[in-house]
Write a protein that holds these residues in place. Structure first.
Motif, PDB file in Angstrom:
ATOM      1  N   MET B   1       0.847  -1.196   0.000  1.00 10.65           N
ATOM      2  CA  MET B   1       0.000   0.000   0.000  1.00 10.65           C
ATOM      3  C   MET B   1       0.882   1.246   0.000  1.00 10.65           C
ATOM      4  O   MET B   1       1.886   1.281   0.698  1.00 10.65           O
ATOM      5  CB  MET B   1      -0.885  -0.010   1.255  1.00 10.65           C
ATOM      6  N   ALA B   3       2.117   5.000   0.823  1.00 12.73           N
ATOM      7  CA  ALA B   3       2.000   5.827   2.031  1.00 12.73           C
ATOM      8  C   ALA B   3       0.997   6.959   1.801  1.00 12.73           C
ATOM      9  O   ALA B   3       0.864   7.463   0.685  1.00 12.73           O
ATOM     10  CB  ALA B   3       3.354   6.400   2.407  1.00 12.73           C
ATOM     11  N   PHE B   4       0.271   7.335   2.849  1.00 17.40           N
ATOM     12  CA  PHE B   4      -0.693   8.433   2.723  1.00 17.40           C
ATOM     13  C   PHE B   4      -0.774   9.194   4.030  1.00 17.40           C
ATOM     14  O   PHE B   4      -0.457   8.660   5.096  1.00 17.40           O
ATOM     15  CB  PHE B   4      -2.076   7.888   2.342  1.00 17.40           C
ATOM     16  N   LEU B  35     -10.521   0.402   1.495  1.00 12.82           N
ATOM     17  CA  LEU B  35      -9.319  -0.252   2.016  1.00 12.82           C
ATOM     18  C   LEU B  35      -8.935  -1.455   1.151  1.00 12.82           C
ATOM     19  O   LEU B  35      -7.757  -1.727   0.926  1.00 12.82           O
ATOM     20  CB  LEU B  35      -9.546  -0.675   3.470  1.00 12.82           C
ATOM     21  N   LYS B  39      -5.461  -1.904  -0.721  1.00 11.22           N
ATOM     22  CA  LYS B  39      -4.627  -3.105  -0.563  1.00 11.22           C
ATOM     23  C   LYS B  39      -4.267  -3.689  -1.922  1.00 11.22           C
ATOM     24  O   LYS B  39      -3.165  -4.182  -2.133  1.00 11.22           O
ATOM     25  CB  LYS B  39      -5.364  -4.164   0.263  1.00 11.22           C
TER      26      LYS B  39
END
Lengths: 161, 279
Positions: B1, B3-4, B35, B39
């Motif tokens: 995933m 980064a945020f 989500l 993913k």
């Protein structure tokens, strides 16, 4: 990117500095070493990672840990009472509701949420409530029986004393 | 995933202000769709804004004209409301057949709508109940029928910086039934979703709504079928005709859940059955 987050797990306050990407499931396993939270499908289909979030059952693989600020979380490790197995856990053992055990923590947590809301569920209600928990060993019959049985036992003991 | 950065505003004002400076932010409510996409890498937002702390979105209110449901209400909460269950039993049934208990504890009304899946279970019943969506941004506020909200699979009319604030449901008139066709009783997506509402006067139908899901790029009203029913007395022959007409109004696709041919057949059956149940 990281964020500080505080919440309660099994009655104990926690404060962690977490990667925003971390799911509740990973946080519970990796940071708090609560290995009763099982990673099955990782997509919310199998229910093995079920925990209670503010009293409601959730698939912890689909929750961001950073979204749990201030939350109360209960895992299967927090279900025992004064060092003794919870009647539901005891019933799962007695009725043979556990074989490989992988789905068991999720089954227990989701059943617990059901029993708190509806102490004497019917078989249909149990099956409906557990429809989000997959078990590949037992064929479900013994798990359903265990939940039904503990529902009756808990109600009877309350009436008795 | 990928980064945020993650924000969790406490109010709608704060949220809208934030969206002004982060136009590409992704809103997360229950996260049960987003989500998964993150993913899988099909969604890679740099900014995620959580709606969980925005209390204003979490409840519902009642006025003499109808009900206003906050889009942050979880499906579990909707199914546990006695007042909503009494007034909108068909809608509450639909909320209860989405996924599982665990998912319904997370998934929200707004998420089910904004994800814009053609098979979303809440949408046909809401359309049949003449739901109106309220869209809010820092500059504007607009309302439109839910049936005009969708543009295509995964696409809606929401603009950058705009949120789906609430759903208005007029006081219910007549009865509405939703039926979901899926191979599994629980934990499945609709192959076909059919909502029918009839209001009758002196034995005749004075208002008919037929809303269909999973049989076109967006959930939609089968308007020809509604027109066929309006003003009529519900006979066995009319119910059969309505089923056929609704099947003719569908534009389904073949996919893993069912062929277009099968979906049309199931629309025919479910429209007829729902009408029978409303007779």
């Amino acid at each position: 990117m990281k964020k500080i987050i505080s919440f309660t797990v099994n009655g104990a306050k926690q404060e962690l500095y977490l990667d925003t990407r971390k799911t509740l499931l990973k946080m519970l396993r990796e940071d708090l070493e609560l290995m009763g939270v099982h990673l099955g499908c990782g997509g919310g289909d199998c229910g093995a990672c079920t925990v209670l979030l503010n009293g409601e059952p959730v698939t912890s693989c689909l929750v961001l840990a950073v979204d749990c600020e201030g939350a109360e979380i209960t895992t299967v490790e927090g279900v025992q009472q004064n060092g003794e197995l919870h009647p539901l856990q005891q019933s799962m053992i007695e009725k043979g509701g556990i074989q490989c055990g992988f789905c068991t923590p999720g089954m227990v947590m989701n059943s617990l949420a059901l029993l708190r809301e509806n102490p004497q569920p019917t078989e249909t209600e149990v099956r409906q409530a557990l429809s989000g928990n997959l078990c590949r060993c037992t064929g479900y019959a013994k798990i359903v029986e265990a939940v039904l049985d503990v529902g009756n036992a808990m109600t009877n003991s309350k009436e008795a004393g | 995933m990928k980064a945020f950065e993650h924000y969790a505003p406490d109010s709608v004002e704060e949220l809208l202000e934030l969206l002004k400076s982060k136009p590409n932010a992704k809103l997360i409510a229950g996260g049960t769709d987003l989500l998964l996409q993150m993913k899988e890498g099909t969604a890679q937002p740099e900014t995620v804004v959580s709606l969980k702390n925005v209390e204003e979105l979490g409840g519902f209110s009642v006025s003499k004209n109808g009900y206003r449901l906050g889009t942050g209400m979880t499906l579990r909460r909707i199914t546990r409301s006695n007042e909503l269950t009494q007034n909108f039993p068909g809608l509450i049934y639909a909320a209860g057949v989405v996924a599982s208990e665990q998912i319904r504890s997370l998934a929200t009304l707004g998420g089910n709508i904004c994800n814009a899946s053609p098979s979303a279970d809440m949408v046909p019943p809401l359309i049949a109940l003449d739901a109106v969506v309220q869209l809010v941004s820092s500059q504007s506020q607009r309302e439109l029928p839910l049936s005009e909200f969708f543009k295509g699979p995964g696409e809606s009319v929401l603009k950058s910086g705009e949120i789906l604030h609430s759903i208005f449901l007029p006081q219910p008139s007549g009865s509405m039934i939703y039926s979901k066709h899926a191979p599994r009783k629980y934990m499945d997506l609709a192959v076909v979703g059919v909502a029918v509402r009839l209001a009758k006067k002196h034995g005749k139908i004075n208002e008919a709504r037929v809303a269909l899901g999973a049989v076109g790029p967006v959930p939609f009203r089968a308007e020809k079928t509604e027109a066929l029913l309006a003003g009529q007395t519900l006979t066995t022959e009319l119910m059969r005709e309505a089923g056929e007409m609704a099947a003719g109004e569908c534009v389904p696709i073949d996919d893993i859940r069912g062929s277009a041919w099968y979906r049309k057949r199931m629309v025919k059956v479910h429209v007829r059955r729902n009408l029978e149940a409303l007779r």
